[in-house]
Scaffold this active site. Structure first.
Site, PDB file in Angstrom:
ATOM      1  N   ARG A  39      40.689  86.641  10.603  1.00  0.00           N
ATOM      2  CA  ARG A  39      39.226  86.785  10.567  1.00  0.00           C
ATOM      3  C   ARG A  39      38.751  87.860  11.554  1.00  0.00           C
ATOM      4  NH1 ARG A  39      36.250  82.333   8.472  1.00  0.00           N
ATOM      5  NH2 ARG A  39      34.386  83.276   9.333  1.00  0.00           N
ATOM      6  N   THR A  86      34.969  71.877  18.513  1.00  0.00           N
ATOM      7  CA  THR A  86      34.689  70.436  18.419  1.00  0.00           C
ATOM      8  C   THR A  86      36.011  69.688  18.233  1.00  0.00           C
ATOM      9  OG1 THR A  86      34.340  70.686  16.026  1.00  0.00           O
ATOM     10  CG2 THR A  86      32.365  70.575  17.405  1.00  0.00           C
ATOM     11  N   TYR A 147      31.885  66.787  23.431  1.00  0.00           N
ATOM     12  CA  TYR A 147      31.061  67.967  23.121  1.00  0.00           C
ATOM     13  C   TYR A 147      29.676  67.843  23.765  1.00  0.00           C
ATOM     14  CZ  TYR A 147      29.073  71.600  20.003  1.00  0.00           C
ATOM     15  OH  TYR A 147      28.477  72.716  19.483  1.00  0.00           O
ATOM     16  N   PRO A 177      21.176  75.496  19.904  1.00  0.00           N
ATOM     17  CA  PRO A 177      21.061  75.505  18.439  1.00  0.00           C
ATOM     18  C   PRO A 177      21.111  74.079  17.890  1.00  0.00           C
ATOM     19  CG  PRO A 177      22.863  76.938  19.181  1.00  0.00           C
ATOM     20  CD  PRO A 177      22.455  76.075  20.337  1.00  0.00           C
ATOM     21  N   GLY A 178      20.447  73.899  16.778  1.00  0.00           N
ATOM     22  CA  GLY A 178      20.626  72.681  16.003  1.00  0.00           C
ATOM     23  C   GLY A 178      21.802  72.876  15.060  1.00  0.00           C
TER      24      GLY A 178
HETATM   25  N1  CAA Z   1      24.848  55.867  14.559  1.00  0.00           N
HETATM   26  C1  CAA Z   1      25.254  54.598  14.533  1.00  0.00           C
HETATM   27  N2  CAA Z   1      26.382  54.209  13.917  1.00  0.00           N
HETATM   28  C2  CAA Z   1      27.111  55.164  13.321  1.00  0.00           C
HETATM   29  C3  CAA Z   1      26.727  56.516  13.309  1.00  0.00           C
HETATM   30  C4  CAA Z   1      25.536  56.844  13.973  1.00  0.00           C
HETATM   31  N3  CAA Z   1      25.100  58.113  14.010  1.00  0.00           N
HETATM   32  N4  CAA Z   1      27.659  57.223  12.636  1.00  0.00           N
HETATM   33  C5  CAA Z   1      28.599  56.329  12.237  1.00  0.00           C
HETATM   34  N5  CAA Z   1      28.259  55.090  12.641  1.00  0.00           N
HETATM   35  C6  CAA Z   1      29.005  53.873  12.421  1.00  0.00           C
HETATM   36  C7  CAA Z   1      29.457  53.764  10.989  1.00  0.00           C
HETATM   37  O1  CAA Z   1      28.438  53.193  10.202  1.00  0.00           O
HETATM   38  C8  CAA Z   1      30.671  52.845  11.104  1.00  0.00           C
HETATM   39  O2  CAA Z   1      30.255  51.529  11.269  1.00  0.00           O
HETATM   40  P1  CAA Z   1      30.995  50.367  10.458  1.00  0.00           P
HETATM   41  O3  CAA Z   1      32.431  50.432  10.894  1.00  0.00           O
HETATM   42  O4  CAA Z   1      30.263  49.145  10.906  1.00  0.00           O
HETATM   43  O5  CAA Z   1      30.777  50.709   9.021  1.00  0.00           O
HETATM   44  C9  CAA Z   1      31.275  53.250  12.450  1.00  0.00           C
HETATM   45  O6  CAA Z   1      30.209  53.908  13.179  1.00  0.00           O
HETATM   46  C10 CAA Z   1      32.433  54.224  12.303  1.00  0.00           C
HETATM   47  O7  CAA Z   1      31.971  55.332  11.549  1.00  0.00           O
HETATM   48  P2  CAA Z   1      32.927  56.271  10.737  1.00  0.00           P
HETATM   49  O8  CAA Z   1      33.674  55.483   9.725  1.00  0.00           O
HETATM   50  O9  CAA Z   1      32.158  57.451  10.272  1.00  0.00           O
HETATM   51  O10 CAA Z   1      33.966  56.643  11.885  1.00  0.00           O
HETATM   52  P3  CAA Z   1      35.013  57.773  11.911  1.00  0.00           P
HETATM   53  O11 CAA Z   1      35.832  57.504  13.105  1.00  0.00           O
HETATM   54  O12 CAA Z   1      35.680  57.974  10.606  1.00  0.00           O
HETATM   55  O13 CAA Z   1      34.159  59.103  12.171  1.00  0.00           O
HETATM   56  C11 CAA Z   1      32.785  60.585  13.360  1.00  0.00           C
HETATM   57  C12 CAA Z   1      33.263  59.142  13.206  1.00  0.00           C
HETATM   58  C13 CAA Z   1      33.939  61.504  13.738  1.00  0.00           C
HETATM   59  C14 CAA Z   1      31.809  60.541  14.498  1.00  0.00           C
HETATM   60  C15 CAA Z   1      32.133  61.094  12.056  1.00  0.00           C
HETATM   61  O14 CAA Z   1      31.110  60.191  11.688  1.00  0.00           O
HETATM   62  C16 CAA Z   1      31.519  62.461  12.266  1.00  0.00           C
HETATM   63  O15 CAA Z   1      32.185  63.465  12.121  1.00  0.00           O
HETATM   64  N6  CAA Z   1      30.236  62.534  12.575  1.00  0.00           N
HETATM   65  C17 CAA Z   1      29.541  63.802  12.769  1.00  0.00           C
HETATM   66  C18 CAA Z   1      29.563  64.208  14.205  1.00  0.00           C
HETATM   67  C19 CAA Z   1      28.744  65.469  14.331  1.00  0.00           C
HETATM   68  O16 CAA Z   1      27.560  65.527  14.047  1.00  0.00           O
HETATM   69  N7  CAA Z   1      29.376  66.535  14.813  1.00  0.00           N
HETATM   70  C20 CAA Z   1      28.674  67.784  14.940  1.00  0.00           C
HETATM   71  C21 CAA Z   1      29.630  68.900  14.673  1.00  0.00           C
HETATM   72  S1  CAA Z   1      28.793  70.441  14.578  1.00  0.00           S
HETATM   73  C22 CAA Z   1      28.366  70.767  16.112  1.00  0.00           C
HETATM   74  O17 CAA Z   1      28.723  70.109  17.045  1.00  0.00           O
HETATM   75  C23 CAA Z   1      27.510  71.989  16.325  1.00  0.00           C
HETATM   76  C24 CAA Z   1      26.283  71.680  17.066  1.00  0.00           C
HETATM   77  O18 CAA Z   1      26.177  72.065  18.215  1.00  0.00           O
HETATM   78  C25 CAA Z   1      25.161  70.978  16.397  1.00  0.00           C
END
Ligand code: CAA
Length: 240
Positions: A39, A86, A147, A177-178
């Site tokens: 890249r 991340t 993070y 950033p969002g």
């Molecule tokens: N609030 C409350 N509960 C939540 C939740 C939240 N936001 N998200 C998930 N849960 C709960 C789920 O409902 C689940 O509950 P149950 O077991 O009772 O059903 C439990 O938490 C586990 O959830 P997952 O099955 O999703 O768990 P996982 O381990 O497979 O994945 C994770 C968890 C890695 C956090 C995944 O949900 C994820 O990738 N989330 C996104 C994280 C994110 O926003 N990252 C941003 C990346 S981009 C960036 O960072 C750039 C920037 O600056 C903005």
């Protein structure tokens, strides 16, 4: 005088948009990257921007790398600390290396790079440092203790260094950033991302250029009174 700008993580995503916008505005730009040679090569061919490979988590590599950029294209007046990774996971699934890698790259990189260019900026009595934080450093995010801690650290780092740089006409600001349409956000599971986008008042992901626009403002010579600030660019998702 338009100084040389270093953009870390400058060959992809938000960093690439920043590198290109700075170049198009007349700055001499060096874009760093850590791993993706393919890249970086394509980015160089498409933009003509010089690319430099080193790991921002490595203090000595940053010193050497910045010296090489200065020898090639001149004194660094602008530093954009954008490189970030991340390693998402809930606390019970996060091992120590997921924590440490994110802290070392996202927050450690910010220190290592700033340390490498700060003496020169002080000597020349001019500098513009922009650190890319995150909405998730302001508000927290489920699955991102690493993070969120690193990005929150960047916001504190910015306010402290701004106080030190001020007397030497070095401004230090952050952009938070969002969710922006990049590879990093594309890695978020689709059903999770849909819920996040539903909470963005503007109703869509941001574009990398919309962050670059903010950087261009903050690095301008006549932005000298803007320091220690955090510019949130997040489509209204979090008002801080
Ligand atoms: N609030 C409350 N509960 C939540 C939740 C939240 N936001 N998200 C998930 N849960 C709960 C789920 O409902 C689940 O509950 P149950 O077991 O009772 O059903 C439990 O938490 C586990 O959830 P997952 O099955 O999703 O768990 P996982 O381990 O497979 O994945 C994770 C968890 C890695 C956090 C995944 O949900 C994820 O990738 N989330 C996104 C994280 C994110 O926003 N990252 C941003 C990346 S981009 C960036 O960072 C750039 C920037 O600056 C903005």
């Amino acid at each position: 005088m338009l100084y040389t700008a270093i953009v870390t993580g400058g060959t992809r995503g938000i960093g690439a948009a920043i590198s290109v916008m700075l170049k198009d505005s007349g700055y001499k730009v060096a874009a760093t990257y850590a791993g993706n040679d393919e890249r970086a090569k394509r980015f160089h061919e498409e933009t003509g921007i010089g690319v430099y490979k080193w790991d921002v988590a490595d203090f000595e590599a940053c010193k050497k790398g910045c010296a090489a950029v200065e020898a090639d294209i001149g004194p660094v007046g602008i530093l954009v600390n954008n490189a970030g990774i991340t390693r998402d996971g809930t606390m019970q699934k996060m091992d120590h290396s997921m924590w440490q890698d994110v802290i070392d790259t996202n927050l450690g990189g910010c220190f290592n790079m700033s340390r490498a260019v700060f003496d020169g900026m002080r000597a020349r009595k001019y500098g513009r440092i922009v650190n890319i934080g995150s909405i998730n450093g302001q508000a927290g995010q489920y699955g991102q203790v690493n993070y969120a801690a690193a990005k929150s650290g960047i916001h504190g780092f910015t306010k402290a260094l701004a106080q030190e740089g001020a007397r030497s006409n070095i401004t230090v600001n952050a952009i938070a950033p969002g969710y922006i349409d990049t590879d990093m956000v594309a890695a978020v599971p689709e059903e999770v991302l849909e819920k996040i986008v539903a909470r963005i008042p503007v109703g869509r992901l941001g574009k990398a250029n919309e962050i670059a626009r903010g950087v261009l403002f903050l690095v301008a010579e006549d932005a000298g009174f803007v320091t220690g600030s955090t510019l949130s660019i997040n489509g209204g998702q979090h008002m801080y």
